[in-house]
Design an enzyme around this catalytic site. Structure first.
Site: not given
Ligand code: LLP
Length: 421
Positions: A241, A278-280, A316, A320, A348-349, A377
């Site tokens: 985190g 840990p990832g990020r 992302r 988010y 197309c968004e 991510y």
């Protein structure tokens, strides 16, 4: 010191390699570019922070599951945190030591738990039904499972609600009111379960270490209670985190050392082994998504830079409202006018944007434009929406050479799903 930086010539470099030069030698499509030395530096920062403690660095594979990167992290001594059977299979294939692996999740499947039991990885208990499944898996595998209780400490991580996980109404973990039920259930299954510790994970992108400290205090109290009932629990897992400096403002954010130092005395006072997930903070800042400018347009009051990358490669910002820093890879002419642009893809968004209201010089068609901090991510959440196909990945190695670490998906890859139908 950061792996991606502008040098005196005004060009963006990854270590000592000009990103523009890489663009000229690889396929012309969006690609991820990593610094292998930066991955090493990030792991070393954690290892140094953890000196003097018994610990496991469980890299959260969900952040980035590139096989070559996993091998590198494993060689550096990391364990792995897994949230699916396939992540578990991948970790085993990449040679991770099962005794440094932790299987996590609120919806673990029985067949995957059986594999986890066979391989001897730690399993986090997430709910009543999860505990029942772990017991069944243990019997099928014929092996006792080392479990940690994932306790939901209800500490506010002060982050986007989609990445907050440890509040009392969360779908993850167990609430402390139920702790006794779980302890009794473990006691009732002495042949299947060995309770070895407690786990919590508050959320992601946390930028205040006090939050980890508050959670660790609560967790250590739970461990005291658990030990008082005769369990020999040795592991405190404080999850992942830790956030990173996505804004590139130079603000001083907590480093691994600050995180570990804030819980060090607590961990030592109870003679615990510390697990972190840990990832990020291990992988995000090691990578940029490199895109090509397709064109520039204006509608109403808005200026747009349209690039070949999109929410399919990097979701992302769309999902988010996340900020990731954006830069052009080559210097702008001295007299270049700076305007505010939304940086958008071809999908197309209207949600297909990489950045909003970014001050940038008007780029030429074909110019390189990077989205920073794309190691975590981003590729692991990429999709093939609009048949964009997932991009290739490259890294810059210690000797400055650039190598491909994953092929880009092609149209033919898509057609393979229909062969023989
Ligand atoms: N451990 C557990 C139990 C987790 O659920 C997570 C992340 C981690 C460790 C690693 O957290 P980290 O150190 O990377 O913050 N897709 C979102 C992030 C979702 C995080 C999910 N859990 C994003 O792009 O921001």
């Amino acid at each position: 010191e950061h792996c991606f930086s502008k040098k005196a010539d005004g060009f963006l470099y990854c270590e000592d390699v000009k990103v523009q030069d890489v663009m000229e030698t690889v396929e012309k499509r969006p690609f991820y570019l990593y610094s292998k030395p930066q991955i090493t530096r990030n792991v070393v920062a954690y290892k140094q922070a953890l000196e003097g403690l018994n610990s496991i660095i469980g890299y959260a594979i969900k952040a980035n599951n590139n096989y070559k990167i996993l091998e590198h992290l494993r060689k550096l001594g990391c364990g792995a945190v897994l949230v699916s059977g396939n992540e578990l299979r991948l970790a085993l294939r990449a040679g991770f030591d099962p005794t440094k692996c932790i299987f996590n999740g609120n919806g673990k499947l029985l067949e995957d738990l059986v594999l986890a039991a066979q391989e001897g990885v730690f399993v986090n208990v997430d709910s009543e039904f999860d505990l029942e499944n772990i017991v069944v898996a243990s019997r099928i595998a014929g092996k006792k499972v080392n479990v940690l209780l994932r306790i939901n400490p209800d500490v506010d991580p002060q982050v986007h609600p989609y990445v907050a996980t440890g509040n009392k109404n969360s779908k993850f973990g167990i609430r402390n009111e139920k702790l006794q039920w779980f302890l009794d259930a473990v006691k009732a299954h002495p042949n299947e379960l060995k309770l070895v510790g407690a786990h919590c994970h508050l959320g992601s992108t946390i930028t205040k270490v006090d939050i980890f400290r508050d959670a660790a205090v609560l967790m250590v109290n739970y461990i005291d209670k658990i030990r008082a009932q005769g369990f020999e629990v040795d592991y405190l897992n404080i999850g992942g985190g830790l956030g990173i400096d996505y804004y590139h403002t130079g603000a001083v954010l907590p480093k691994p050392r600050n995180l570990i130092d804030t819980v060090r005395e607590l961990v030592l006072s109870r003679n615990l082994n510390l697990i972190i997930e840990p990832g990020r903070s291990l992988i995000a800042n090691t990578c940029c998504l490199v895109n090509h400018v397709t064109g520039v347009k204006t509608n109403g009051t808005k200026n747009f830079i349209v690039i070949d990358g999109s929410m399919a490669e990097l979701i992302r910002p769309s999902l988010y409202d996340a900020y990731q820093h954006i830069e052009l890879v080559s210097p702008a002419p001295q007299d270049a006018e700076i305007s505010k642009f939304d940086v958008v893809g071809p999908v197309c968004e209207s949600a297909d944007f990489l950045g909003k209201e970014r001050e940038l010089p008007t780029p030429d068609r074909g110019a390189g434009l990077v989205v920073h901090d794309a190691g975590a991510y981003c590729m692991s959440m990429a999709s093939t929406y609009n048949l964009k196909m997932r991009p290739p990945e490259y890294w810059v190695e210690e000797d400055g050479s650039v190598s491909k670490i994953r092929h880009g998906e092609t149209f033919e890859d898509n057609m393979r799903f229909f062969e023989g139908l």
